[in-house]
Write an enzyme that holds these catalytic residues in place. Structure first.
Site, PDB file in Angstrom:
ATOM      1  N   ASN A  18     -84.664   5.777 -22.584  1.00 52.69           N
ATOM      2  CA  ASN A  18     -84.952   5.593 -20.733  1.00 52.69           C
ATOM      3  C   ASN A  18     -84.141   4.936 -20.035  1.00 52.69           C
ATOM      4  OD1 ASN A  18     -86.838   5.480 -18.559  1.00 52.69           O
ATOM      5  ND2 ASN A  18     -87.012   3.245 -18.677  1.00 52.69           N
ATOM      6  N   SER A  72     -85.236  13.467 -15.406  1.00 51.78           N
ATOM      7  CA  SER A  72     -85.729  13.236 -13.949  1.00 51.78           C
ATOM      8  C   SER A  72     -85.349  15.088 -13.450  1.00 51.78           C
ATOM      9  CB  SER A  72     -84.079  12.839 -13.273  1.00 51.78           C
ATOM     10  OG  SER A  72     -84.451  12.878 -12.117  1.00 51.78           O
ATOM     11  N   TYR A  87     -75.023  12.748 -10.104  1.00 54.58           N
ATOM     12  CA  TYR A  87     -76.418  12.039 -10.573  1.00 54.58           C
ATOM     13  C   TYR A  87     -76.984  13.345 -11.301  1.00 54.58           C
ATOM     14  CZ  TYR A  87     -81.208  10.251 -11.924  1.00 54.58           C
ATOM     15  OH  TYR A  87     -81.861   9.963 -11.750  1.00 54.58           O
ATOM     16  N   LYS A  91     -78.116  14.703 -15.531  1.00 50.32           N
ATOM     17  CA  LYS A  91     -79.040  14.629 -15.937  1.00 50.32           C
ATOM     18  C   LYS A  91     -79.150  16.460 -16.022  1.00 50.32           C
ATOM     19  CE  LYS A  91     -81.234  10.369 -15.702  1.00 50.32           C
ATOM     20  NZ  LYS A  91     -81.178  10.346 -16.835  1.00 50.32           N
ATOM     21  N   VAL A 122     -90.200   7.613  -8.802  1.00 54.06           N
ATOM     22  CA  VAL A 122     -91.229   6.414  -9.216  1.00 54.06           C
ATOM     23  C   VAL A 122     -90.672   5.074  -8.879  1.00 54.06           C
ATOM     24  CG1 VAL A 122     -91.664   5.387 -11.471  1.00 54.06           C
ATOM     25  CG2 VAL A 122     -91.264   7.829 -11.618  1.00 54.06           C
ATOM     26  N   THR A 124     -89.514   2.236  -8.523  1.00 49.99           N
ATOM     27  CA  THR A 124     -89.558   1.564  -9.239  1.00 49.99           C
ATOM     28  C   THR A 124     -87.526   0.797  -8.390  1.00 49.99           C
ATOM     29  OG1 THR A 124     -86.836   2.782  -9.986  1.00 49.99           O
ATOM     30  CG2 THR A 124     -89.312   2.748 -11.613  1.00 49.99           C
ATOM     31  N   GLY A 125     -86.576   0.208  -9.328  1.00 53.25           N
ATOM     32  CA  GLY A 125     -85.466  -0.399  -8.590  1.00 53.25           C
ATOM     33  C   GLY A 125     -84.914   0.605  -8.290  1.00 53.25           C
ATOM     34  N   LYS A 129     -80.393   0.595  -6.225  1.00 49.82           N
ATOM     35  CA  LYS A 129     -79.320   0.758  -6.484  1.00 49.82           C
ATOM     36  C   LYS A 129     -78.835   2.038  -6.516  1.00 49.82           C
ATOM     37  CE  LYS A 129     -80.634  -1.521 -10.616  1.00 49.82           C
ATOM     38  NZ  LYS A 129     -80.475  -2.542 -11.162  1.00 49.82           N
TER      39      LYS A 129
END
Length: 181
Positions: A18, A72, A87, A91, A122, A124-125, A129
């Site tokens: 994850n 993702s 990125y 993925k 999603v 999340t943080g 970042k």
């Protein structure tokens, strides 16, 4: 980590990879260090954990284990935002590695399954970042639509794990209903 798991729990039957990391490093102006960090976390760490989980299963004759890679939607399409292009490449690698793993597991004549779960946005943080220099932009990302929640991801994992032994779920692509791409 896998040594501790072996000591405490005898080994791994299910591995959920994850970890994921994005840095705002475009292809034309990105920093090599940022690219390496993304490759190390998104591709190399996942591959190492996969290998170690498989070895743990093999040592203990586990033939019905499962390796789940949290990917993702960026592993299936390239967003028109230069800060996520590299990125996305990492993925896409996760997508290819998961299918390669599935094929290798078949060649090894095992019933261990490999699945990729590819979420869209999603809550999340993650955006904080990615946009660490612009927290307002990150917050706006999560406020723009009703995002997936951690619980949605957990439910997808439970769905995959509850499939009958003869069912191979290769990839679940899921995104918020309001998300455009």
């Amino acid at each position: 980590m896998f040594s501790a798991i072996k000591t405490l729990h005898q080994g791994v039957d299910v591995c959920i990879n994850n970890a994921g990391l994005a840095r705002p490093e475009p292809l034309l102006s990105g920093k090599t260090e940022g690219w390496r960090t993304m490759l190390d976390v998104n591709v190399m760490a996942m591959s190492i954990c996969t290998r170690e989980a498989y070895q743990s299963m093999k040592e203990r004759n586990i033939d019905d284990g499962h390796i789940i890679n949290i990917n993702s939607m960026n592993g299936h399409s390239v967003a028109p935002q230069s800060v996520v292009h590299f990125y996305s490449a990492t993925k896409y690698a996760v997508t290819a590695l998961t299918e390669g793993l599935r094929q290798e597991l078949r060649e090894a004549k095992t019933h261990i399954r490999a699945t990729c779960i590819s979420p869209g946005l999603v809550e999340t943080g993650f955006a904080f970042k990615l946009h660490d220099s612009d927290p307002e932009r990150a917050a706006a990302t999560y406020e723009s639509i009703r995002c997936l929640k951690a619980e949605d991801m957990a439910n997808a994992v439970l769905y995959v794990l509850s499939a009958p032994p003869h069912v191979q779920i290769g990839d679940i692509q899921m995104r918020p209903t309001e998300q455009l791409s």
